[in-house]
Design a protein around this motif. Sequence first.
Motif, PDB file in Angstrom:
ATOM      1  N   PRO A 177       0.837  -1.218   0.000  1.00  0.00           N
ATOM      2  CA  PRO A 177       0.000   0.000   0.000  1.00  0.00           C
ATOM      3  C   PRO A 177       0.861   1.252   0.000  1.00  0.00           C
ATOM      4  CG  PRO A 177      -0.032  -1.049   2.158  1.00  0.00           C
ATOM      5  CD  PRO A 177       0.631  -2.009   1.216  1.00  0.00           C
ATOM      6  N   PHE A 178       0.397   2.235  -0.743  1.00  0.00           N
ATOM      7  CA  PHE A 178       1.153   3.491  -0.806  1.00  0.00           C
ATOM      8  C   PHE A 178       0.627   4.469   0.230  1.00  0.00           C
ATOM      9  CE2 PHE A 178       1.982   7.720  -2.595  1.00  0.00           C
ATOM     10  CZ  PHE A 178       3.355   7.639  -2.757  1.00  0.00           C
ATOM     11  N   GLU A 179      -0.658   4.789   0.060  1.00  0.00           N
ATOM     12  CA  GLU A 179      -1.270   5.734   0.990  1.00  0.00           C
ATOM     13  C   GLU A 179      -1.715   5.005   2.236  1.00  0.00           C
ATOM     14  OE1 GLU A 179      -4.279   8.962  -0.385  1.00  0.00           O
ATOM     15  OE2 GLU A 179      -3.975   7.509  -1.980  1.00  0.00           O
ATOM     16  N   ARG A 180      -1.807   5.725   3.314  1.00  0.00           N
ATOM     17  CA  ARG A 180      -2.409   5.104   4.492  1.00  0.00           C
ATOM     18  C   ARG A 180      -3.927   5.184   4.348  1.00  0.00           C
ATOM     19  NH1 ARG A 180      -2.639   9.681   9.128  1.00  0.00           N
ATOM     20  NH2 ARG A 180      -2.224  11.427   7.797  1.00  0.00           N
ATOM     21  N   PRO A 181      -4.651   4.246   4.919  1.00  0.00           N
ATOM     22  CA  PRO A 181      -6.112   4.329   4.830  1.00  0.00           C
ATOM     23  C   PRO A 181      -6.620   5.579   5.547  1.00  0.00           C
ATOM     24  CG  PRO A 181      -5.394   2.225   5.781  1.00  0.00           C
ATOM     25  CD  PRO A 181      -4.185   3.064   5.618  1.00  0.00           C
ATOM     26  N   SER A 182      -7.786   6.049   5.121  1.00  0.00           N
ATOM     27  CA  SER A 182      -8.267   7.325   5.665  1.00  0.00           C
ATOM     28  C   SER A 182      -8.608   7.218   7.144  1.00  0.00           C
ATOM     29  CB  SER A 182      -9.486   7.800   4.877  1.00  0.00           C
ATOM     30  OG  SER A 182     -10.449   6.776   4.870  1.00  0.00           O
ATOM     31  N   ASP A 183      -8.847   6.005   7.626  1.00  0.00           N
ATOM     32  CA  ASP A 183      -9.184   5.866   9.046  1.00  0.00           C
ATOM     33  C   ASP A 183      -7.976   5.451   9.879  1.00  0.00           C
ATOM     34  OD1 ASP A 183      -8.954   3.424   7.923  1.00  0.00           O
ATOM     35  OD2 ASP A 183     -10.686   2.515   8.909  1.00  0.00           O
ATOM     36  N   TYR A 184      -6.807   5.595   9.300  1.00  0.00           N
ATOM     37  CA  TYR A 184      -5.591   5.222  10.010  1.00  0.00           C
ATOM     38  C   TYR A 184      -5.013   6.464  10.669  1.00  0.00           C
ATOM     39  CZ  TYR A 184      -0.979   3.070  10.718  1.00  0.00           C
ATOM     40  OH  TYR A 184       0.180   2.572  11.254  1.00  0.00           O
ATOM     41  N   PHE A 185      -5.105   6.526  11.968  1.00  0.00           N
ATOM     42  CA  PHE A 185      -4.575   7.682  12.659  1.00  0.00           C
ATOM     43  C   PHE A 185      -3.379   7.280  13.506  1.00  0.00           C
ATOM     44  CE2 PHE A 185      -8.988   8.928  11.923  1.00  0.00           C
ATOM     45  CZ  PHE A 185      -8.750  10.081  11.191  1.00  0.00           C
ATOM     46  N   ALA A 186      -2.372   8.044  13.421  1.00  0.00           N
ATOM     47  CA  ALA A 186      -1.174   7.745  14.207  1.00  0.00           C
ATOM     48  C   ALA A 186      -0.433   9.044  14.461  1.00  0.00           C
ATOM     49  CB  ALA A 186      -0.280   6.774  13.458  1.00  0.00           C
ATOM     50  N   GLU A 187       0.576   8.943  15.276  1.00  0.00           N
ATOM     51  CA  GLU A 187       1.344  10.138  15.621  1.00  0.00           C
ATOM     52  C   GLU A 187       2.007  10.707  14.378  1.00  0.00           C
ATOM     53  OE1 GLU A 187       4.806  11.516  18.742  1.00  0.00           O
ATOM     54  OE2 GLU A 187       4.274   9.412  18.584  1.00  0.00           O
ATOM     55  N   MET A 188       1.990  12.031  14.283  1.00  0.00           N
ATOM     56  CA  MET A 188       2.623  12.685  13.140  1.00  0.00           C
ATOM     57  C   MET A 188       3.980  13.233  13.578  1.00  0.00           C
ATOM     58  SD  MET A 188       0.267  12.348  10.876  1.00  0.00           S
ATOM     59  CE  MET A 188       0.271  13.498   9.529  1.00  0.00           C
ATOM     60  N   VAL A 189       4.747  13.582  12.569  1.00  0.00           N
ATOM     61  CA  VAL A 189       6.078  14.129  12.850  1.00  0.00           C
ATOM     62  C   VAL A 189       5.966  15.469  13.577  1.00  0.00           C
ATOM     63  CG1 VAL A 189       8.048  15.185  11.724  1.00  0.00           C
ATOM     64  CG2 VAL A 189       7.326  12.915  11.051  1.00  0.00           C
ATOM     65  N   LYS A 190       5.027  16.281  13.103  1.00  0.00           N
ATOM     66  CA  LYS A 190       4.803  17.562  13.774  1.00  0.00           C
ATOM     67  C   LYS A 190       3.554  17.429  14.634  1.00  0.00           C
ATOM     68  CE  LYS A 190       6.813  20.386  10.124  1.00  0.00           C
ATOM     69  NZ  LYS A 190       6.503  21.262   8.999  1.00  0.00           N
ATOM     70  N   SER A 191       3.665  17.827  15.863  1.00  0.00           N
ATOM     71  CA  SER A 191       2.542  17.677  16.777  1.00  0.00           C
ATOM     72  C   SER A 191       1.433  18.662  16.420  1.00  0.00           C
ATOM     73  CB  SER A 191       3.006  17.910  18.202  1.00  0.00           C
ATOM     74  OG  SER A 191       3.469  19.231  18.328  1.00  0.00           O
ATOM     75  N   ASP A 192       0.267  18.430  17.004  1.00  0.00           N
ATOM     76  CA  ASP A 192      -0.870  19.311  16.718  1.00  0.00           C
ATOM     77  C   ASP A 192      -0.572  20.751  17.141  1.00  0.00           C
ATOM     78  OD1 ASP A 192      -2.242  17.311  15.615  1.00  0.00           O
ATOM     79  OD2 ASP A 192      -3.587  16.933  17.305  1.00  0.00           O
ATOM     80  N   LYS A 208       9.110   0.148  14.615  1.00  0.00           N
ATOM     81  CA  LYS A 208       8.523   1.491  14.771  1.00  0.00           C
ATOM     82  C   LYS A 208       8.173   2.160  13.442  1.00  0.00           C
ATOM     83  CE  LYS A 208      11.668   3.230  17.676  1.00  0.00           C
ATOM     84  NZ  LYS A 208      12.280   4.266  18.499  1.00  0.00           N
ATOM     85  N   SER A 209       8.402   1.481  12.332  1.00  0.00           N
ATOM     86  CA  SER A 209       8.065   2.133  11.053  1.00  0.00           C
ATOM     87  C   SER A 209       6.653   1.736  10.644  1.00  0.00           C
ATOM     88  CB  SER A 209       9.049   1.717   9.971  1.00  0.00           C
ATOM     89  OG  SER A 209       8.784   0.410   9.541  1.00  0.00           O
ATOM     90  N   LYS A 210       6.057   2.568   9.822  1.00  0.00           N
ATOM     91  CA  LYS A 210       4.710   2.293   9.304  1.00  0.00           C
ATOM     92  C   LYS A 210       4.858   1.938   7.824  1.00  0.00           C
ATOM     93  CE  LYS A 210       2.874   4.251  13.097  1.00  0.00           C
ATOM     94  NZ  LYS A 210       3.680   5.367  13.515  1.00  0.00           N
ATOM     95  N   PRO A 211       4.035   1.039   7.324  1.00  0.00           N
ATOM     96  CA  PRO A 211       4.268   0.530   5.964  1.00  0.00           C
ATOM     97  C   PRO A 211       3.736   1.449   4.863  1.00  0.00           C
ATOM     98  CG  PRO A 211       2.426  -0.594   6.943  1.00  0.00           C
ATOM     99  CD  PRO A 211       2.891   0.388   7.958  1.00  0.00           C
ATOM    100  N   PHE A 212       3.640   2.751   5.094  1.00  0.00           N
ATOM    101  CA  PHE A 212       3.085   3.642   4.072  1.00  0.00           C
ATOM    102  C   PHE A 212       4.142   4.631   3.606  1.00  0.00           C
ATOM    103  CE2 PHE A 212      -0.286   2.680   7.204  1.00  0.00           C
ATOM    104  CZ  PHE A 212      -0.981   1.778   6.420  1.00  0.00           C
ATOM    105  N   PHE A 213       3.836   5.250   2.472  1.00  0.00           N
ATOM    106  CA  PHE A 213       4.762   6.238   1.911  1.00  0.00           C
ATOM    107  C   PHE A 213       4.021   7.566   1.855  1.00  0.00           C
ATOM    108  CE2 PHE A 213       6.218   2.222   0.458  1.00  0.00           C
ATOM    109  CZ  PHE A 213       7.592   2.318   0.398  1.00  0.00           C
ATOM    110  N   ASP A 214       4.485   8.525   2.568  1.00  0.00           N
ATOM    111  CA  ASP A 214       3.825   9.830   2.436  1.00  0.00           C
ATOM    112  C   ASP A 214       4.811  10.990   2.388  1.00  0.00           C
ATOM    113  OD1 ASP A 214       4.630   9.813   5.030  1.00  0.00           O
ATOM    114  OD2 ASP A 214       2.702  10.342   5.891  1.00  0.00           O
ATOM    115  N   HIS A 215       6.087  10.685   2.236  1.00  0.00           N
ATOM    116  CA  HIS A 215       7.018  11.805   2.040  1.00  0.00           C
ATOM    117  C   HIS A 215       8.215  11.408   1.169  1.00  0.00           C
ATOM    118  CE1 HIS A 215       8.414   9.778   5.654  1.00  0.00           C
ATOM    119  NE2 HIS A 215       9.583  10.386   5.583  1.00  0.00           N
ATOM    120  N   VAL A 216       8.848  12.433   0.625  1.00  0.00           N
ATOM    121  CA  VAL A 216       9.999  12.255  -0.270  1.00  0.00           C
ATOM    122  C   VAL A 216      11.187  12.993   0.325  1.00  0.00           C
ATOM    123  CG1 VAL A 216      10.833  12.507  -2.617  1.00  0.00           C
ATOM    124  CG2 VAL A 216       8.397  12.480  -2.196  1.00  0.00           C
ATOM    125  N   PHE A 217      12.307  12.314   0.377  1.00  0.00           N
ATOM    126  CA  PHE A 217      13.565  13.010   0.674  1.00  0.00           C
ATOM    127  C   PHE A 217      14.224  13.292  -0.664  1.00  0.00           C
ATOM    128  CE2 PHE A 217      14.285  10.571   4.936  1.00  0.00           C
ATOM    129  CZ  PHE A 217      13.393  11.408   5.565  1.00  0.00           C
TER     130      PHE A 217
END
Lengths: 292, 288
Positions: A111-126, B167-176
């Motif tokens: 899978p490329f995109e994460r599913p729309s209902d997949y929520f997890a911690e982001m790199v930048k906090s809210d 700790k990694s997630k199996p998705f791609f959402d960014h480009v270096f």
Amino acid sequence: MSDSEHEYSENENDAIYDDEETALEMAALESSAMIERPAKEFINHKAALSALLEEISQKSLKWIHRCDVVSTQPIVVEKADNDLDRELKFYQQGLEAAILGKQEVLNAGVPFERPSDYFAEMVKSDSHMARIRQKLLDQQKGIQNAEEAKKQRELRKYGKKIQHEKLKEREDQKKVALDKIATIKKRLRSGDMGDADDFDIDVDSEGDDKKSKFNRGAKAKGGRPQPNKKRQNKNEKFGYGGKKRGIKNNTSDSAADMSSFSVKRNKSTNFSAPSKKSRVQRPGKAKRQRTH
Amino acid sequence: MATLYKTAQSEYMDVDELIDEKERQSNIKHRVLMVASRGSTYRHRHLLNDLEMLLPHSKKEAKIEAKKDMDLLNEMAEIQGCNNVFYFETRKHTDLYLWISRAPSGPSVKFQVQNLHTMDELKMTGNCLKGSRPILSFDANFETEPHLQLLKEILTQTFGVPKGARKSKPFFDHVFTFSIVDGRIWFRNYQIAEKDAETGGDLGRNDKPTLIEIGPRFVLNTIRIFEGSFGGPTLYENPDFVSPNVIRANLRKSRAVKHVDRINSAKEKEIRTAENPLPKDPLNDVFD
């Protein structure tokens, strides 16, 4: 002549070389300018680098383990200082890689995109994102405010002109009207009240109306206009016309008049002078300075 | 192995090939040790934190002082089970150098980090999942020179998040993106937005995604490539690299020119006056 010259040159020598530090400095400067350093040889073992690359290379791995995309076009930026151009090139490179990469990822069955209902911690906090949003909003607001201020400034400049013109216009109108009235009056006085009169108005009565506007009510005797109510009351109170003498003196009646006496105001709880301690005192200088 | 055999048989695949593939996969356990030297400033620390956040296969260690004994880093990597080391070396509280090394056998590269902006200070609107895998985009210039090819391989192995890393997630959402401009490697990090920028709806089949920058930004100026890990013979030396110390010294020297000029002019004046003395005035001693 030659003697003096000799002296001069000696002096010069003294002046320059008595200051040892200066002399050293000069020497250092001269030497550094004179000595040409040999051009350094820079190491670049191409064969060894290639061999090393072969050794560590993981090219045999499937793409999904490496995830690397090489751009089709090499980046050429004329001037590295040109931020806009440079960043655009980087963006284009990234975009191309994103599109190619997506294809590769999907080909590998991942899978490329994460599913729309997949929520997890982001790199930048809210809170971080909120800060960024706030910053953007502030920026926009700043721009808007600046524009508005600019507009206001222009308007004020222009508005003053308009106001000036309006006042002038009003004055002109008044002048014209007054002139007209004067000419009509003149004509009336001369008894010439022909049909040619454009204005079918009783000019005198008009004037009377105007006057009566200013002093409403009946005329006092002697043709003097009666003052308004407020003035009348004031005249009554403070006196207007007639004898002034004795009018402000106390009489037995006025002395006995207690109507203006206020018990409340003159009442004090304690007849003795208030004690010093009970009063709120200003603190001493030291204390005041300590607090401030 | 039995299950492997079964799956292979069921899919009519070559068993040996499958086992090979599995083994190779188990071999790539890239883990990156991130260490900073003492004396690093807050910006350097923030960059390290940013990279640690973006690379889930990294392991941060306490600051160390490894000015003389770089072997210490190899030992640390071994203890932590890491095969790559990012060592952020700060000199004079201003200059940041980045060592990227494949411990314990090498090679290693020393970069100078320039134009550094961390994620925190950049007001970039992009964001991505913590631990998602990046697509690594390289400029075609990387294929031109042997040392650049080697750098590309090293960067791929360190910045690429291995499939199935902890700790990694199996998705791609960014480009270096790694691009070569001005002889340096420029790093950017973009989010891949698969949504329409204006409507927020899903993209059509042929629409291109948009990129939104996340940060951080930095530029790596290669100084040297060593054969060993943190040492060994030099294989490449960047001829265009100028040490920041030299730059600063030149700046100071150019300021000192003023003083030297003054001394020179004083010297010249003395010579001039000596060469052209005033003629003796014949009327000077008339009244004596």
